[in-house]
Every structure is written in C-alpha cells, then in structure tokens.
Design an enzyme around this catalytic site. Structure first.
Site, mmCIF file in Angstrom:
data_model
loop_
_atom_site.group_PDB
_atom_site.id
_atom_site.type_symbol
_atom_site.label_atom_id
_atom_site.label_comp_id
_atom_site.label_asym_id
_atom_site.label_seq_id
_atom_site.Cartn_x
_atom_site.Cartn_y
_atom_site.Cartn_z
ATOM 1 N N LYS A 148 0.914 -1.396 -0.099
ATOM 2 C CA LYS A 148 -0.148 0.055 0.037
ATOM 3 C C LYS A 148 0.831 1.278 0.093
ATOM 4 O O LYS A 148 0.334 2.183 -0.489
ATOM 5 C CB LYS A 148 -1.209 0.005 1.229
ATOM 6 C CG LYS A 148 -2.153 -0.784 0.953
ATOM 7 C CD LYS A 148 -3.379 -0.565 2.046
ATOM 8 C CE LYS A 148 -4.589 -1.564 1.836
ATOM 9 N NZ LYS A 148 -4.357 -3.172 2.080
ATOM 10 N N GLU A 171 -9.571 7.081 3.863
ATOM 11 C CA GLU A 171 -10.317 6.352 5.024
ATOM 12 C C GLU A 171 -9.728 4.863 5.232
ATOM 13 O O GLU A 171 -8.930 4.343 4.257
ATOM 14 C CB GLU A 171 -12.031 6.187 4.512
ATOM 15 C CG GLU A 171 -11.973 4.880 3.623
ATOM 16 C CD GLU A 171 -11.405 4.776 2.366
ATOM 17 O OE1 GLU A 171 -10.672 3.841 2.091
ATOM 18 O OE2 GLU A 171 -10.935 5.789 1.614
ATOM 19 N N SER A 183 1.417 -9.971 -0.753
ATOM 20 C CA SER A 183 1.220 -8.340 -0.679
ATOM 21 C C SER A 183 1.530 -7.833 0.613
ATOM 22 O O SER A 183 2.056 -6.589 0.634
ATOM 23 C CB SER A 183 -0.290 -8.299 -0.946
ATOM 24 O OG SER A 183 -1.060 -9.002 -0.118
HETATM 25 C C1 LIG Z 1 -5.224 -4.007 1.904
HETATM 26 C C2 LIG Z 1 -4.370 -4.972 1.898
HETATM 27 C C3 LIG Z 1 -4.917 -5.890 0.500
HETATM 28 C C4 LIG Z 1 -5.950 -5.907 -0.470
HETATM 29 O O1 LIG Z 1 -6.228 -4.728 -1.117
HETATM 30 P P1 LIG Z 1 -5.804 -4.739 -2.542
HETATM 31 O O2 LIG Z 1 -6.143 -3.566 -2.918
HETATM 32 O O3 LIG Z 1 -6.917 -5.676 -3.188
HETATM 33 O O4 LIG Z 1 -4.588 -5.046 -2.843
HETATM 34 C C5 LIG Z 1 -4.157 -7.011 0.288
HETATM 35 N N1 LIG Z 1 -2.903 -7.471 0.973
HETATM 36 C C6 LIG Z 1 -2.502 -6.828 1.997
HETATM 37 C C7 LIG Z 1 -1.101 -7.015 2.583
HETATM 38 C C8 LIG Z 1 -3.444 -5.527 2.287
HETATM 39 O O5 LIG Z 1 -2.903 -4.764 3.348
#
Ligand SMILES: *Cc1c(COP(=O)(O)O)cnc(C)c1O
Length: 402
Positions: free
Chosen positions: A94, A116, A382
């Site tokens: 993010k 938000e 992610s």
């Molecule tokens: C917020 C988040 C997601 C989901 O959000 P996407 O916009 O679909 O990427 C996935 N993995 C992590 C670690 C997150 O913090």
C-alpha cells in the site's frame, strides 16, 4: 482469445468494458474533472518520476525481491517465485500508492490529505506518507474498526494523523468511505483524497494501477535475469479492491499466454452468507463512485461482507477486475478462511515467511492450479503477517500437521 492489450486498458471515458466511470455528486465534479485532466501528465512527468523512483528505492526499499521458493516449488511441482511486497517499509504494497498519490497531491497544490481505512493498513500507509511530506492528515475509520484495530490506530496517531471514528451506519469501512467523500465534497479546493485500492471514481482505479505497476515492471526484469524470459506462465495474487493485483498484472494484461488467477475472500463459503466473494456472487451496481460488481440484495442494498482477513472485507471490487472476470482474462476463485489459514501455516513452515492473511488467499490458489513441472509461477505476497499474529494464534491448534 486474441483481444489486443488495449481492450484491458482504461478507455478515455474512464470505463473498462461496461465497468468504471465516475459517479460523483455535483459538488465533486470539478475536483474529479481536474484529476482526470491531469493525472497522466503529472505521473508521467520527469520531475514526478524522478522523486517517486527515488523514494521507492531509498524509503520503501524497492525493488522488492523476487524469491525462488524452493520448498514450496517442490510441494506444488512448478517453479514458484514470490514477489516480496511484505518486505516494503510498513509491511505491504500500500505504501507504493500512498507515496505516489501524495506526490500528485503536492503537485496539484493541495495542502490537506484525507483517507479512510478499514483494517488500518491504508491509514498507516497514508499517515506515513503524510509524516514524510509534513502534510496534515485526517483518517476516517468506523468506530467498530477503531476498537478492533487498536494497534494501527495508535500507529497512525504516533505518525501525526488525526484519526476520526465514524459513528454512523454499521460503523465500519462503508461508513468511513461515505464520511471521507462528504469531507472531500466540503473542502474540494484544498483537500486531496488518497484512495487505497483500485476502486472509486475514474481516474482512481487507473491511477492506483499505474502507481502499483512498479510491481510487474520489476518482475519483468527479475524474471529475465533468473529465467531468461521476462514473463511467467501464471500470475497469482489476492484481491480485495484490487491494488496489489492490478500492479502485479499491469504489464502482462496483453500477454495472453500469462494466466492470471486471483483469490478473493470466500469467508466461510460463498453460499454461507458469510463471505466477501464479490466477483463470484456480486451483480452490477454503483458503489463508491464507479459501476462495478457489488454484493447486494434484490433491492440493491449492499450486503455486509465478511472475511477473516480485514483487508479483503469489502463488498465491491475494482472495475478493472469486474471486466477481467467478465471477459475471461482472469480467473477469480473464492478462497475460504480455512484454506487461507492452511496456506499461511504452510508458507511459514516451508519457507520461514509469515504472510498477511490477505496474501494467504493468493497462496491458497497453489493447490487449485494444475501446474506442469516447468511452469514459472509468480505469486505476489502483498504483505507480512505481523498484524495477524493474534488470528493465527487463535487457530493454530487446527493446523499443527501442515
Ligand atoms: C489492503 C491489503 C490487501 C487488499 O487490497 P488490494 O487493494 O486488493 O491489494 C491485500 N494485502 C494486504 C497485505 C493489504 O494490506
């Protein structure tokens, strides 16, 4: 299928096929029109790119490694590479987007940032970018989420953010989004709204995808060095709104030999009524400024989503993904809470990496695919699992023999 790559890109009117667009109130039209008119030019400019790339390298820690996971590869019979977004500063992908959007805000002369957050991850990334840039920051968060995500709330406050609990409606993410939009409508001249996923009115889904596209840009170079070719056979990612997935697939959308398989939050099962599997059970509607797939009842009321993973607990989906599912370019599978937990313990034991619960939904795709032994698979991790340790502890006794 032989569609040209351009058919998966945003059209000039802000649509991906029948999804997308900008459905905002009258007061926000000028602010949205300003963004639409200039975002491409700003983020493609040399000044923006040079500052963005420097911060991604020296502050975020990019490029994130592409790690050949040997033991995981052995188990699933393919050459599996993990794209390690979990190693970024603040622990997830993010931050790439938050830094990009704050640079855009500054270029546009905005002096105040709002955002938000549900689980708090996007709030932390935004508060971090605001501290870095010395900009004031208001984070709206449902009062229920403020209780549930206490550590992230304290983190945002320590970073200098003004965290405002939202008391309306179900007091969760939905209501925080509505309140943030109302704030933006009240202060359109000086305020920039940093959206954390590939959702919202045009140009946000495309803006976020472009800022996150650094992920697949790096993958191309890293695969070329490791495998002698710059594309995989499979790309796997989890999908909440779609930001990490959009960055992971961005440079491969038109390469039809690259199979895109995405995991969305099945919760306790798509038929259980306790799910966030928007693509599998949603229907076309308008949510948070764009036409997309929405979890809704026959009267068009949004159904409260559920997932063990706070970051995937969203009743909509980025319009790009509604389109990719529509056209068959991507396969989107619902992953249950238990499948995700199993995958998290498996990665931890096999590779010594504790993934975020969201990312575990991508890892749980591995047993669902039938790979050939020479298939090259790239899976985006992610985020890291530190924030999810309590959930893992609660369930660990059921996964002792993973
Ligand atoms: C917020 C988040 C997601 C989901 O959000 P996407 O916009 O679909 O990427 C996935 N993995 C992590 C670690 C997150 O913090």
């Amino acid at each position: 299928m032989s569609a040209p790559s351009s058919s998966y890109r945003i059209a000039p009117d802000g649509f991906y096929g029948r999804f997308g667009g900008a459905y905002v109130s009258e007061v926000l039209r000028p602010a949205i029109a300003e963004l639409q008119a200039c975002y491409r030019e700003v983020i493609e400019s040399e000044a923006f790119q040079s500052e963005f790339q420097t911060l991604l390298r020296d502050y975020v820690g990019r490029p994130s490694p592409l790690y050949h996971a040997r033991r995981l590869s052995e188990r699933y019979g393919a050459r599996i590479y993990l794209k390690r977004e979990d190693l970024n500063h603040t622990g997830a992908h993010k931050i790439n987007n938050a830094i990009g959007q704050i640079l855009l805000a500054r270029t546009l002369g905005k002096t105040r940032i709002i955002a938000e957050t549900g689980a708090g991850q996007h709030g932390v990334a935004t508060a971090t970018a605001c501290a870095l840039m010395g900009m004031p920051c208001v984070i709206y968060m449902g009062a229920v989420d403020v209780e549930r995500q206490h550590v992230n709330v304290e983190r945002m406050k320590m970073l200098g953010a003004d965290v405002r609990p939202v008391q309306s409606g179900s007091r969760t993410l939905q209501d925080a989004v509505d309140t943030a939009i109302a704030d933006w409508a009240a202060h359109p001249a000086d305020t920039f709204y940093i959206i954390g996923s590939a959702v919202g009115p045009h140009p946000y889904p495309d803006l976020v995808a472009r800022l996150q596209s650094v992920i697949s840009k790096e993958v191309k170079a890293q695969l070329k060095a490791k495998e002698g070719r710059d594309y995989p056979d499979y790309l796997l990612a989890c999908i909440g709104g779609g930001s990490n997935a959009s960055g992971s697939i961005y440079h491969y959308l038109g390469t039809l030999g690259v199979r895109i398989v995405l995991g969305e939050a099945g919760g306790q099962g798509v038929e259980s009524g306790r799910t966030a599997a928007t693509i599998n059970i949603g229907s076309a509607g308008i949510l948070h400024g764009s036409r997309t797939l929405v979890m809704q009842d026959a009267e068009g009321r949004v159904i409260e989503p559920y997932s063990i993973s706070a970051g995937l607990d969203y009743p909509g989906i980025g319009p790009l993904f509604a389109h990719l599912a529509d056209t068959g370019r991507a396969t989107v599978l619902p992953i249950t809470d238990d499948e995700a937990l199993h995958a998290a313990f498996e990665l931890t034991r096999l590779e010594g990496i504790i993934p975020a619960l969201e990312s575990s939904h991508a890892l749980a795709l591995l047993p669902r695919c039938s790979f050939k032994s020479d298939d090259v698979v790239v899976l985006t991790v992610s985020g890291r699992g530190d924030k999810d340790i309590e959930t893992y502890l609660k369930h660990k006794s059921r996964f002792t023999d993973v």
